[in-house]
Design a protein around this motif. Structure first.
Motif, PDB file in Angstrom:
ATOM      1  N   ILE A 100       0.832  -1.209   0.000  1.00 43.21           N
ATOM      2  CA  ILE A 100       0.000   0.000   0.000  1.00 43.21           C
ATOM      3  C   ILE A 100       0.866   1.258   0.000  1.00 43.21           C
ATOM      4  O   ILE A 100       0.526   2.251  -0.642  1.00 43.21           O
ATOM      5  CB  ILE A 100      -1.007   0.003   1.172  1.00 43.21           C
ATOM      6  CG1 ILE A 100      -2.000   1.137   0.978  1.00 43.21           C
ATOM      7  CG2 ILE A 100      -0.310   0.097   2.499  1.00 43.21           C
ATOM      8  CD1 ILE A 100      -3.228   1.041   1.813  1.00 43.21           C
ATOM      9  N   THR A 101       2.007   1.222   0.680  1.00 45.47           N
ATOM     10  CA  THR A 101       2.869   2.412   0.704  1.00 45.47           C
ATOM     11  C   THR A 101       3.526   2.633  -0.658  1.00 45.47           C
ATOM     12  O   THR A 101       3.601   3.769  -1.127  1.00 45.47           O
ATOM     13  CB  THR A 101       3.930   2.327   1.826  1.00 45.47           C
ATOM     14  OG1 THR A 101       4.660   1.110   1.687  1.00 45.47           O
ATOM     15  CG2 THR A 101       3.284   2.376   3.198  1.00 45.47           C
ATOM     16  N   ASP A 102       3.977   1.559  -1.305  1.00 46.92           N
ATOM     17  CA  ASP A 102       4.547   1.701  -2.649  1.00 46.92           C
ATOM     18  C   ASP A 102       3.485   2.197  -3.628  1.00 46.92           C
ATOM     19  O   ASP A 102       3.752   3.053  -4.468  1.00 46.92           O
ATOM     20  CB  ASP A 102       5.118   0.373  -3.153  1.00 46.92           C
ATOM     21  CG  ASP A 102       6.386  -0.047  -2.433  1.00 46.92           C
ATOM     22  OD1 ASP A 102       6.950   0.776  -1.671  1.00 46.92           O
ATOM     23  OD2 ASP A 102       6.813  -1.208  -2.623  1.00 46.92           O
ATOM     24  N   ARG A 123       2.518  15.550   0.151  1.00 42.37           N
ATOM     25  CA  ARG A 123       3.237  14.748   1.147  1.00 42.37           C
ATOM     26  C   ARG A 123       2.413  13.524   1.537  1.00 42.37           C
ATOM     27  O   ARG A 123       1.199  13.611   1.670  1.00 42.37           O
ATOM     28  CB  ARG A 123       3.501  15.570   2.393  1.00 42.37           C
ATOM     29  CG  ARG A 123       4.386  16.768   2.131  1.00 42.37           C
ATOM     30  CD  ARG A 123       4.629  17.557   3.367  1.00 42.37           C
ATOM     31  NE  ARG A 123       5.335  18.785   3.043  1.00 42.37           N
ATOM     32  CZ  ARG A 123       5.927  19.532   3.927  1.00 42.37           C
ATOM     33  NH1 ARG A 123       5.896  19.208   5.195  1.00 42.37           N
ATOM     34  NH2 ARG A 123       6.547  20.631   3.556  1.00 42.37           N
ATOM     35  N   ILE A 124       3.128  12.421   1.744  1.00 42.93           N
ATOM     36  CA  ILE A 124       2.494  11.184   2.218  1.00 42.93           C
ATOM     37  C   ILE A 124       2.927  10.977   3.661  1.00 42.93           C
ATOM     38  O   ILE A 124       4.113  11.049   3.983  1.00 42.93           O
ATOM     39  CB  ILE A 124       2.929   9.962   1.391  1.00 42.93           C
ATOM     40  CG1 ILE A 124       2.549  10.138  -0.085  1.00 42.93           C
ATOM     41  CG2 ILE A 124       2.302   8.690   1.942  1.00 42.93           C
ATOM     42  CD1 ILE A 124       3.054   9.030  -0.968  1.00 42.93           C
ATOM     43  N   HIS A 125       1.961  10.717   4.525  1.00 40.13           N
ATOM     44  CA  HIS A 125       2.229  10.455   5.938  1.00 40.13           C
ATOM     45  C   HIS A 125       1.724   9.045   6.250  1.00 40.13           C
ATOM     46  O   HIS A 125       0.568   8.724   5.973  1.00 40.13           O
ATOM     47  CB  HIS A 125       1.485  11.452   6.832  1.00 40.13           C
ATOM     48  CG  HIS A 125       1.716  12.885   6.439  1.00 40.13           C
ATOM     49  ND1 HIS A 125       2.796  13.607   6.873  1.00 40.13           N
ATOM     50  CD2 HIS A 125       0.998  13.718   5.642  1.00 40.13           C
ATOM     51  CE1 HIS A 125       2.741  14.827   6.378  1.00 40.13           C
ATOM     52  NE2 HIS A 125       1.659  14.919   5.620  1.00 40.13           N
ATOM     53  N   THR A 126       2.582   8.226   6.827  1.00 42.74           N
ATOM     54  CA  THR A 126       2.152   6.885   7.221  1.00 42.74           C
ATOM     55  C   THR A 126       2.198   6.775   8.739  1.00 42.74           C
ATOM     56  O   THR A 126       3.045   7.381   9.397  1.00 42.74           O
ATOM     57  CB  THR A 126       3.051   5.794   6.590  1.00 42.74           C
ATOM     58  OG1 THR A 126       4.390   6.000   7.004  1.00 42.74           O
ATOM     59  CG2 THR A 126       2.956   5.815   5.073  1.00 42.74           C
ATOM     60  N   GLU A 132       1.824  -3.878   5.674  1.00 41.69           N
ATOM     61  CA  GLU A 132       2.000  -3.032   4.483  1.00 41.69           C
ATOM     62  C   GLU A 132       1.371  -3.653   3.239  1.00 41.69           C
ATOM     63  O   GLU A 132       0.942  -2.952   2.335  1.00 41.69           O
ATOM     64  CB  GLU A 132       3.499  -2.818   4.250  1.00 41.69           C
ATOM     65  CG  GLU A 132       3.801  -2.018   3.009  1.00 41.69           C
ATOM     66  CD  GLU A 132       5.298  -1.838   2.787  1.00 41.69           C
ATOM     67  OE1 GLU A 132       5.643  -1.441   1.670  1.00 41.69           O
ATOM     68  OE2 GLU A 132       6.096  -2.081   3.700  1.00 41.69           O
ATOM     69  N   TYR A 133       1.315  -4.977   3.189  1.00 40.95           N
ATOM     70  CA  TYR A 133       0.832  -5.642   1.982  1.00 40.95           C
ATOM     71  C   TYR A 133      -0.652  -5.970   2.081  1.00 40.95           C
ATOM     72  O   TYR A 133      -1.130  -6.456   3.100  1.00 40.95           O
ATOM     73  CB  TYR A 133       1.655  -6.897   1.701  1.00 40.95           C
ATOM     74  CG  TYR A 133       3.052  -6.524   1.258  1.00 40.95           C
ATOM     75  CD1 TYR A 133       3.330  -6.302  -0.086  1.00 40.95           C
ATOM     76  CD2 TYR A 133       4.069  -6.344   2.186  1.00 40.95           C
ATOM     77  CE1 TYR A 133       4.596  -5.909  -0.491  1.00 40.95           C
ATOM     78  CE2 TYR A 133       5.338  -5.950   1.786  1.00 40.95           C
ATOM     79  CZ  TYR A 133       5.595  -5.743   0.448  1.00 40.95           C
ATOM     80  OH  TYR A 133       6.840  -5.355   0.047  1.00 40.95           O
ATOM     81  N   LEU A 141      -8.633   0.025  -6.673  1.00 37.57           N
ATOM     82  CA  LEU A 141      -8.202   0.941  -5.617  1.00 37.57           C
ATOM     83  C   LEU A 141      -7.445   2.128  -6.204  1.00 37.57           C
ATOM     84  O   LEU A 141      -7.664   3.276  -5.804  1.00 37.57           O
ATOM     85  CB  LEU A 141      -7.328   0.222  -4.586  1.00 37.57           C
ATOM     86  CG  LEU A 141      -8.061  -0.686  -3.610  1.00 37.57           C
ATOM     87  CD1 LEU A 141      -7.070  -1.418  -2.719  1.00 37.57           C
ATOM     88  CD2 LEU A 141      -9.056   0.084  -2.773  1.00 37.57           C
ATOM     89  N   ASN A 142      -6.575   1.866  -7.173  1.00 36.98           N
ATOM     90  CA  ASN A 142      -5.837   2.958  -7.808  1.00 36.98           C
ATOM     91  C   ASN A 142      -6.767   3.925  -8.520  1.00 36.98           C
ATOM     92  O   ASN A 142      -6.537   5.132  -8.504  1.00 36.98           O
ATOM     93  CB  ASN A 142      -4.793   2.415  -8.779  1.00 36.98           C
ATOM     94  CG  ASN A 142      -3.573   1.872  -8.074  1.00 36.98           C
ATOM     95  OD1 ASN A 142      -3.433   1.995  -6.861  1.00 36.98           O
ATOM     96  ND2 ASN A 142      -2.678   1.265  -8.822  1.00 36.98           N
TER      97      ASN A 142
END
Length: 177
Positions: A100-102, A123-126, A132-133, A141-142
């Motif tokens: 999901i982060t990639d 900006r991306i904040h996690t 993650e997968y 989703l995209n």
């Protein structure tokens, strides 16, 4: 009586055809919107690379992003070609395992040229991402995320900021109640 039934059946058939045509039109409108985002990325990144042809690092960065946008565009086009599956009722989701982060970073890279044109800070904040997968239909989703991100770019004033938050929440197990 027979004639009346024929007329009613013909009207019902026309109504169903009109509903199908309306659904097709809506689908094509949505897909054309989805296609525009990676196309804008490809065009914008190509322009950036051309203007910075002597900056090898910047050109390589643009090429990586162009590749991502091109792959996403190809996926969308394949989806349009599969419209016959939707029409025949054989439409199925295609779950795959992905990060999901990639995926979020790839999507931000796709909208980057549009954001840069408006001088937007993206900006991306996690937070709390321990899994993650995902196993999900990445294309669907995209498409949702690209719609959200392209609208964020569209409606954020010039010089503004877009913050994307990815956070994992634990869901209480409701089955024990």
């Amino acid at each position: 009586e027979i004639r009346r039934r024929q007329v009613v059946a013909a009207l019902e058939e026309a109504k169903n055809a009109n509903t199908a045509n309306t659904a097709k039109t809506a689908f094509l409108n949505n897909m054309s919107h989805d296609i525009r985002t990676p196309m804008n990325a490809i065009v914008g990144l190509t322009t950036i690379a051309e203007k910075n042809i002597d900056d090898k690092v910047r050109v390589e960065n643009c090429l990586v992003k162009i590749s991502l946008a091109g792959k996403h565009l190809l996926t969308l086009i394949n989806d349009i070609l599969d419209i016959s599956q939707v029409e025949s009722g054989k439409f199925m989701l295609n779950p795959v395992t992905f990060s999901i982060t990639d995926s979020a970073e790839e999507l931000v890279n796709i909208i980057y040229p549009q954001a840069e044109e408006k001088r937007l800070d993206c900006r991306i904040h996690t937070k709390n991402i321990t899994h993650e997968y995902l196993i999900a239909d990445k294309l669907r989703l995209n498409q949702i995320w690209l719609n959200i991100l392209s609208n964020a770019v569209k409606y954020t004033p010039v010089g503004g900021r877009i913050d994307i938050y990815l956070e994992q929440f634990e869901i209480a197990d409701e089955s024990n109640k």
